[in-house]
Design a protein around this motif. Structure first.
Motif, short mmCIF file in Angstrom:
data_model
loop_
_atom_site.label_atom_id
_atom_site.label_comp_id
_atom_site.label_asym_id
_atom_site.label_seq_id
_atom_site.Cartn_x
_atom_site.Cartn_y
_atom_site.Cartn_z
N GLU A 254 -7.15 2.57 -1.67
CA GLU A 254 -7.93 2.57 -0.44
C GLU A 254 -7.04 2.07 0.71
O GLU A 254 -6.27 1.13 0.54
CB GLU A 254 -9.15 1.65 -0.59
N ASP A 255 -7.10 2.72 1.86
CA ASP A 255 -6.23 2.41 3.00
C ASP A 255 -4.76 2.68 2.69
O ASP A 255 -3.86 2.11 3.33
CB ASP A 255 -6.40 0.95 3.46
N ARG B 209 0.83 -1.21 0.00
CA ARG B 209 0.00 0.00 0.00
C ARG B 209 0.86 1.26 0.00
O ARG B 209 0.52 2.27 -0.63
CB ARG B 209 -0.94 -0.01 1.21
#
Length: 547
Positions: free
Chosen positions: A192-193, A176
């Motif tokens: 996302e995140d 991420r």
């Protein structure tokens, strides 16, 4: 410490007399405590109450039987020994004992107050170990202060200590992080995140300038983590924290160590297969449920990597492992102990200290922190604001299992309300007294060599209180190390400072009248200055000569 420990000698005398009276070895656990009221003596022991059962006598009767032989054993060190309450033996010590104690503190030099633990080990403390996905936060600063102070305490009490940082530079959070940097480089939306904030944009600019291809996931993840880790190292050095070893999860997994430990557990018969995954029977050793080692897709879990990592630590010759972990790691202790027992180790070789949260308070309100949102207080920002010493003291003054409310306004104050300022000011005040003595032609070194046993003047109550406090240092350091409790040293430093400020108020030092009185009080000042410097040093905090 090199010189005799007066408190250890008193405790030894009480226990020796108690054991002689019992004839059965009872009394070895007799305590020696400072009573809450001065009228109950300088020290009090529960020896009689411990012996009452084995001897079949009332505690007060036993205390009376202890009084005479204890008086003979202590000789001129005790003015009076009395029996009080349900059977306490109270010791009233002589002026001579105090003068000898002062002389002993000075003679012990810089090592005064340090005593090795009865059993020492090679201990590896792994702490901070923040994911290299952002700057070190204020919460990471608490982990760093605690781990470093604990290492200092263990070293001071004779243990061999290693400091280690384990970088989780592979896995979902790194994926991420890498995607977030790529988005910053290409101007697209982060996942996302994912991770946001100015630092991600700055990383993107730097990696783009270095020519790192945002479409190359491995290169982007590796270089991004490297740069963040460099930043974390610099912050920790600024904070006074250095590590002996920096371990990398990526390097560790690439070495084949994870596969090797899984195979070792298979051969030991501690695994089983279910639902296509490989499990470890941790419930066999008290865990609340069994744990997955290999997922159904054949990928090892984080837990499998952690087992291999801790197996490696023990393979490097460390006898005891301490992990300093975040508040979301409850249950980790039982899980890892079960894994180590599955490998044939004693589960007690591993311990985990779970750190609670840090709340930054500004004008009475808490600052919310989230690394992923880019909304957090970095440790560097905190150091810029209140400095290293205040940050470390405020992070350490509460037990690790209690949350810290760090009040920035209080930490900025230069007043006695600020606990670190209060302690440091006591050290600086003593330095000022010693400078004044030198300016007035007093040879402080010669004064310290004075035979204090010939001083006829009484030892004032403030002097007695301060000397007794200084003599507590060996026990305080040992207990703080054994309990993994650096906050005890913060508290002790504060009480030493308070006792010194009371001494300074009540007792003239330079120019004190009476033969040997000035010399005795200079000796107390020097011993106190050393004790404060030692306690602050154990916390990683400076002891200024001027403020």
């Amino acid at each position: 410490m090199a010189e005799a420990d007066p408190i250890a000698e008193l405790r030894g005398a009480v226990r020796e007399v108690a054991q002689q009276l019992s004839g059965k070895g009872a009394g070895a656990e007799a305590t020696l405590e400072r009573p809450p009221q001065a009228e109950h003596g300088d020290y009090s022991s529960n020896a009689a109450m411990l012996l009452a059962g084995p001897l079949g006598k009332p505690p007060r009767e036993v205390a009376e039987e202890l009084r005479s032989p204890l008086g003979e054993r202590l000789g001129a060190s005790a003015d009076q020994i009395e029996v009080a309450g349900p059977g306490f033996v109270n010791l009233f010590l002589s002026e001579r004992w105090y003068r000898q104690a002062i002389a002993g503190l000075v003679a012990a030099g810089e090592d005064a107050g340090i005593r090795s633990a009865e059993e020492t080990e090679r201990v590896l403390i792994e702490f901070v170990s923040a994911n290299p996905t952002g700057p070190l936060t204020a919460a990471g600063g608490r982990h760093a202060a605690y781990g470093d102070a604990l290492a200092r305490l263990l070293e001071a009490t004779g243990h061999g200590v290693g400091r280690e940082y384990y970088s989780n530079d592979i896995g979902g959070q790194i994926d991420r992080f890498r995607q977030s940097i790529a988005a910053a480089i290409t101007g697209s939306e982060p996942p996302e995140d994912g991770y946001e904030g100015a630092y991600v944009a700055e990383l993107g600019e730097r990696l783009a300038a270095e020519g790192v291809d945002p479409s190359d996931p491995d290169a982007l993840a590796k270089r991004g983590a490297e740069l963040m880790l460099e930043s974390i190292r610099e912050t920790l050095l600024r904070y006074g924290v250095e590590f002996d070893n920096w371990s990398s999860q990526r390097s560790f997994e690439e070495s084949g160590a994870v596969e090797a430990v899984i195979e070792e557990l298979r051969k030991a018969g501690k695994t089983f297969e279910s639902e296509g995954a490989l499990w470890l029977r941790t419930t066999e050793f008290g865990d609340d449920k069994d744990r997955v080692l290999l997922r159904s897709d054949g990928e090892p879990t984080y837990f499998a990597s952690d087992i291999a990592y801790h197996r490696d630590k023990l393979g490097r010759g460390f006898e005891h492992l301490i992990d300093v972990l975040g508040a979301d790691h409850h249950g980790y202790l039982e899980r890892m102990r079960a894994a180590l027992q599955s490998l044939g180790f004693d589960g007690d070789v591993f311990e985990a200290r779970i750190m609670q949260f840090v709340h930054i308070i500004e004008r009475g309100e808490r600052t919310q922190m989230s690394k992923r949102r880019g909304d957090f207080v970095t440790l560097d920002e905190l150091l810029d604001d209140i400095g290293v010493d205040a940050t470390r003291f405020f992070m350490l003054q509460r037990s690790h299992d209690s949350a810290v409310d760090l009040d920035l306004e209080l930490a900025r104050e230069q007043s006695n309300d600020n606990p670190v300022y209060y302690v440091q000011y006591a050290h600086a005040r003593i330095a000022s007294i010693l400078r004044k003595a030198g300016e007035e032609g007093i040879d402080v070194d010669a004064a310290l060599a004075t035979d204090l046993s010939v001083v006829a003047a009484p030892v004032e109550p403030a002097e007695r209180a301060l000397v007794k406090r200084l003599l507590e240092l060996p026990d305080e350091v040992l207990e703080a190390a054994e309990r993994r409790a650096p906050h005890r040293i913060c508290s002790y430093a504060g009480t030493v400072a308070a006792d010194f400020h009371a001494f300074y108020r009540d007792c003239l030092v330079v120019g004190a009248e009476g033969e040997g009185v000035q010399e005795s009080r200079l000796a107390i000042c020097v011993a106190t200055k050393r004790a404060i410097a030692r306690t602050l040093g154990l916390l990683g905090i400076s002891a200024p000569e001027r403020m």
